[in-house]
Design a protein around this motif. Structure first.
Motif, short mmCIF file in Angstrom:
data_model
loop_
_atom_site.label_atom_id
_atom_site.label_comp_id
_atom_site.label_asym_id
_atom_site.label_seq_id
_atom_site.Cartn_x
_atom_site.Cartn_y
_atom_site.Cartn_z
N SER A 181 -58.36 10.57 13.78
CA SER A 181 -57.76 9.25 14.05
C SER A 181 -57.48 9.03 15.52
CB SER A 181 -56.47 9.10 13.24
OG SER A 181 -55.56 10.15 13.55
N ASN A 182 -57.45 10.09 16.32
CA ASN A 182 -57.23 9.97 17.77
C ASN A 182 -58.52 10.10 18.55
OD1 ASN A 182 -54.34 9.73 17.58
ND2 ASN A 182 -54.27 11.94 17.14
N ASP A 183 -59.65 10.01 17.86
CA ASP A 183 -60.98 10.13 18.48
C ASP A 183 -61.24 11.51 19.08
OD1 ASP A 183 -61.77 7.61 17.74
OD2 ASP A 183 -61.25 6.67 19.65
N ILE A 184 -60.52 12.52 18.60
CA ILE A 184 -60.80 13.89 19.01
C ILE A 184 -62.04 14.36 18.26
CG2 ILE A 184 -59.96 16.25 19.11
CD1 ILE A 184 -58.47 14.36 20.96
N LEU A 185 -63.01 14.89 19.00
CA LEU A 185 -64.27 15.30 18.38
C LEU A 185 -64.05 16.51 17.47
CD1 LEU A 185 -67.37 14.87 18.27
CD2 LEU A 185 -67.54 16.55 20.13
N ILE A 186 -64.46 16.34 16.21
CA ILE A 186 -64.37 17.44 15.24
C ILE A 186 -65.71 18.14 15.12
CG2 ILE A 186 -63.96 18.01 12.81
CD1 ILE A 186 -62.10 15.58 12.69
N GLY A 187 -66.78 17.38 15.17
CA GLY A 187 -68.12 17.95 15.05
C GLY A 187 -69.15 16.85 15.02
N SER A 188 -70.35 17.20 14.58
CA SER A 188 -71.43 16.23 14.49
C SER A 188 -72.22 16.44 13.21
CB SER A 188 -72.36 16.36 15.71
OG SER A 188 -73.00 17.62 15.71
N VAL A 189 -72.92 15.39 12.82
CA VAL A 189 -73.78 15.46 11.64
C VAL A 189 -75.14 14.92 12.03
CG1 VAL A 189 -74.17 14.64 9.29
CG2 VAL A 189 -71.84 15.16 10.06
N ALA A 190 -76.18 15.70 11.76
CA ALA A 190 -77.54 15.26 12.09
C ALA A 190 -77.90 14.05 11.23
CB ALA A 190 -78.53 16.39 11.86
N LEU A 191 -78.54 13.08 11.87
CA LEU A 191 -78.97 11.88 11.15
C LEU A 191 -79.94 12.26 10.02
CD1 LEU A 191 -78.71 8.80 11.12
CD2 LEU A 191 -80.68 8.70 12.66
N SER A 192 -80.75 13.29 10.26
CA SER A 192 -81.69 13.74 9.23
C SER A 192 -80.94 14.23 7.99
CB SER A 192 -82.59 14.84 9.78
OG SER A 192 -81.81 15.93 10.25
N ALA A 193 -79.78 14.87 8.19
CA ALA A 193 -78.99 15.35 7.06
C ALA A 193 -78.42 14.19 6.26
CB ALA A 193 -77.85 16.25 7.55
N ILE A 194 -78.00 13.14 6.95
CA ILE A 194 -77.47 11.94 6.28
C ILE A 194 -78.54 11.32 5.38
CG2 ILE A 194 -76.64 9.58 6.67
CD1 ILE A 194 -74.53 11.59 7.31
N LEU A 195 -79.77 11.30 5.89
CA LEU A 195 -80.85 10.64 5.16
C LEU A 195 -81.37 11.46 3.99
CD1 LEU A 195 -82.89 9.22 8.19
CD2 LEU A 195 -81.36 7.96 6.67
N THR A 196 -81.19 12.77 4.03
CA THR A 196 -81.80 13.62 3.01
C THR A 196 -80.81 14.22 2.01
OG1 THR A 196 -81.68 15.51 4.54
CG2 THR A 196 -83.73 14.25 4.51
N CYS A 197 -79.51 14.12 2.30
CA CYS A 197 -78.51 14.70 1.39
C CYS A 197 -78.25 13.80 0.18
CB CYS A 197 -77.19 14.92 2.13
SG CYS A 197 -77.17 16.41 3.12
N ASP A 198 -77.68 14.41 -0.83
CA ASP A 198 -77.20 13.64 -1.98
C ASP A 198 -76.10 12.69 -1.51
OD1 ASP A 198 -75.36 13.05 -4.29
OD2 ASP A 198 -76.89 14.24 -5.35
N PRO A 199 -76.16 11.42 -1.91
CA PRO A 199 -75.17 10.44 -1.45
C PRO A 199 -73.73 10.84 -1.74
CG PRO A 199 -77.01 9.33 -2.51
CD PRO A 199 -77.21 10.80 -2.73
N GLU A 200 -73.52 11.68 -2.76
CA GLU A 200 -72.16 12.08 -3.09
C GLU A 200 -71.64 13.22 -2.21
OE1 GLU A 200 -70.42 10.34 -5.22
OE2 GLU A 200 -72.19 9.07 -5.47
#
Length: 459
Positions: A181-200
Motif C-alpha cells: 500500500s506504500n508502493d514498496i516493491l515486494i517483487g515482480s511477476v513475469a507477464l508470460s506467467a500471467i498469461l499462462t497460469c490458471d486464472p485462479e
C-alpha cells in the motif's frame, strides 16, 4: 523484417529525397516521409546538410514531430526545438513517454522549460517534474514512470481483468511489479506467467520476490552493465526505502551503450559524441580549434626537447632519420594499454584489488616487447649504418636506438596503465585527456632518451 518503400535501402531513400527536394517536388517528398518510420526520418535529418534538413522538417506532419525529435542526437534536436514555441513543445512533450519528454526539456533553458511545463495537464506535469528532479546521467534520469503495479493478494484473473480494462501496456513490458500500500516493491511477476497460469492462481504463488532492482542514484553506465550482465529487458528503479519509482527499459539502455561507445571513440580526438556531422562551419571550427591548440602546445614541448640536443644532431645527422621511430612506438604501446584500462574501467573490471596485478602484467608485456623490438631496430640501424658507411660507431648507434626504444615502450605502457586511474581519482575523464597527456609523455621521453643516449656516446 521491416519493409521500407518496397525494398529500397535507406541510402536510396536519401537520394530520392534529395533529388525531389532539389527539384522542388515537395509532394513526392511528403509521400516518401509518410512511409518512413520516425527513427528513419531522424536518421535522414542527421544525414543531410542544413538546407535540405530544414526543408524536410517543415513538411513532417505535426503529429510526428515528437516521435522524430526523440530519435535525434542532442545538437540536431536542440536546433529544431529552439525554433518551436512553448505551446508547440508542450503538445509534443505531452505525447511522449516521461523519459523521452525529460530528454527534450533538459535541452531547454530553465525559462522555456517552465513555460512548457505550465502548459501541460497536472498529471503530466507532476510526472515530468518528478523525473526532472533526478540527475540526468543516473537511473532516475533514465527511468520511465509508466509502470503497471499490482497487489500481492489478488488472483491472476483479477490482474487479467485489470489489464483488459487498461487497454494497452507500456512499451517493453515483460514484468508486472508487485507493491504494498506504500508502493514498496515486494517483487515482480513475469507477464508470460500471467498469461499462462490458471486464472485462479494467487499472485503470491508466482511472484519473484528477489528481482534485480536499480537504485535511483546509480550511474547510467553501471545500469547498462547490469542489463548486459544479466540479459535484462526491464528493471525496476527504487529509492533507499525500497519504494518503486519507475522502470528502465532495454531501449534506453541501448542508447546509453551507444553514447558511451561514441564517447570513448570520439573523445580521444577531442570530438563531442553529440556533434552534428553536418553542423555549421564556424561552430565546428571553434570546437576543433581548442583541441588543435592543446595539441600544438604538446608538439612545441617536444620540439623544445629536440632543441636541447641541437649539437648532438648536428654531429650525428643520422639521428634526424631515427627521431620519429622511438616516440611513435612508445605512443602506440601506451595507447594500447590506455585503451585497455579505460575499457576495463568502463566495464567495472578494474578495482583496488586487481590494480597491482594489472600493472605488473602490463609492465611485463612492455619489457618483453621492448626487448624484442629494441633488438630488431638496433640490428636494422647497425646494418643500415654499415651499408651507408657512416662515419660513426655503428655499435654505439645501435645501442642508442635500442636502449631508447626499450625505455620508451616501458614508459608508454606505465603511463598508459596509471594515467586513467589517476585521472579518475581527480574526476577527469581519461577518454578526453588521456590521449593528449600520453602522447606528450611518450614524445618527450622518447626524444629525451634517444638524444640523451646519443649525447652520451657521441658528444
Amino acid at each position: 523484417m521491416v519493409d521500407i518503400q518496397g525494398q529500397r535501402n535507406r541510402q536510396e531513400q536519401l537520394q530520392l529525397l534529395n533529388k525531389a527536394l532539389e527539384d522542388g517536388q515537395l509532394v513526392p517528398v511528403q509521400n516518401l516521409l509518410t512511409e518512413l518510420k520516425s527513427a528513419d526520418i531522424a536518421h535522414l535529418l542527421e544525414s543531410t546538410p542544413p538546407r535540405i534538413r530544414e526543408a524536410i522538417w517543415n513538411i513532417i506532419d505535426k503529429e510526428r514531430e515528437g516521435d522524430v525529435l526523440q530519435h535525434l542526437n542532442d545538437e540536431v534536436r536542440q536546433y529544431f526545438i529552439e525554433q518551436m514555441q512553448p505551446q508547440e513543445l508542450a503538445d509534443v512533450v505531452s505525447e511522449l513517454d516521461t523519459d523521452d519528454a525529460v530528454d527534450i526539456l533538459e535541452d531547454l533553458s530553465e525559462n522555456i522549460s517552465n513555460q512548457v511545463l505550465r502548459r501541460l495537464d497536472q498529471q503530466n506535469r507532476a510526472q515530468i517534474e518528478q523525473a526532472l528532479s533526478y540527475p540526468e546521467e543516473t537511473a532516475g534520469g533514465l527511468m520511465n514512470i509508466d509502470t503497471i503495479l499490482i497487489r500481492p493478494r489478488v488472483s491472476v484473473e483479477v490482474v487479467l481483468r485489470y489489464l483488459r480494462i487498461r487497454g494497452n501496456l507500456p512499451a517493453n513490458t515483460d514484468q508486472l511489479y508487485v507493491v504494498d500500500s506504500n508502493d514498496i516493491l515486494i517483487g515482480s511477476v513475469a507477464l508470460s506467467a500471467i498469461l499462462t497460469c490458471d486464472p485462479e492462481t494467487q499472485i503470491t504463488q508466482i511472484i519473484n520476490d528477489d528481482p534485480f532492482t536499480i537504485p535511483v542514484e546509480m550511474d547510467e553506465v553501471e545500469v547498462s552493465q547490469i542489463f548486459e550482465r544479466y540479459d535484462l529487458i526491464t528493471a525496476p528503479v527504487v529509492d533507499k526505502a525500497g519504494k518503486l519509482l519507475g522502470r528502465i527499459t532495454i531501449d534506453d539502455v541501448v542508447d546509453v551503450i551507444i553514447e558511451e561507445a561514441d564517447h570513448s571513440l570520439l573523445s580521444m580526438a577531442g570530438l563531442d559524441e553529440e556533434a552534428d556531422t553536418f553542423g555549421p562551419v564556424v561552430a565546428t571550427a571553434k570546437r576543433r580549434a581548442i583541441w588543435l591548440g592543446i595539441n600544438l602546445i604538446t608538439v612545441i614541448l617536444a620540439a623544445l626537447v629536440i632543441g636541447l640536443f641541437e649539437n648532438t644532431i648536428a654531429k650525428v645527422t643520422l639521428l634526424a632519420v631515427l627521431l620519429p621511430i622511438v616516440p611513435s612506438m612508445g605512443g602506440i604501446a601506451g595507447t594500447q594499454t590506455l585503451t585497455l584500462v579505460i575499457r576495463g574501467m568502463s566495464l567495472g573490471h578494474i578495482s583496488d584489488g586487481n590494480k597491482a596485478y594489472l600493472m605488473k602484467k602490463e609492465l611485463a608485456v612492455s619489457i618483453i616487447n621492448g626487448v624484442l623490438w629494441a633488438l630488431v631496430i638496433a640490428s636494422l640501424v647497425y646494418a643500415f649504418a654499415a651499408f651507408k658507411q657512416a662515419d660513426i660507431n655503428h655499435l654505439h648507434l645501435a645501442i642508442t636506438i635500442g636502449g631508447a626504444m626499450l625505455f620508451n615502450l616501458v614508459t608508454g605502457v606505465f603511463v598508459g596503465a596509471t594515467l586513467p586511474l589517476i585521472m579518475k581519482k581527480m574526476n577527469i575523464d581519461p577518454a578526453i585527456a588521456g590521449g593528449v597527456v600520453l602522447t606528450t609523455v611518450t614524445d618527450v621521453a622518447g626524444f629525451f632518451a634517444l638524444l640523451g643516449l646519443a649525447t652520451f656516446f657521441f658528444a
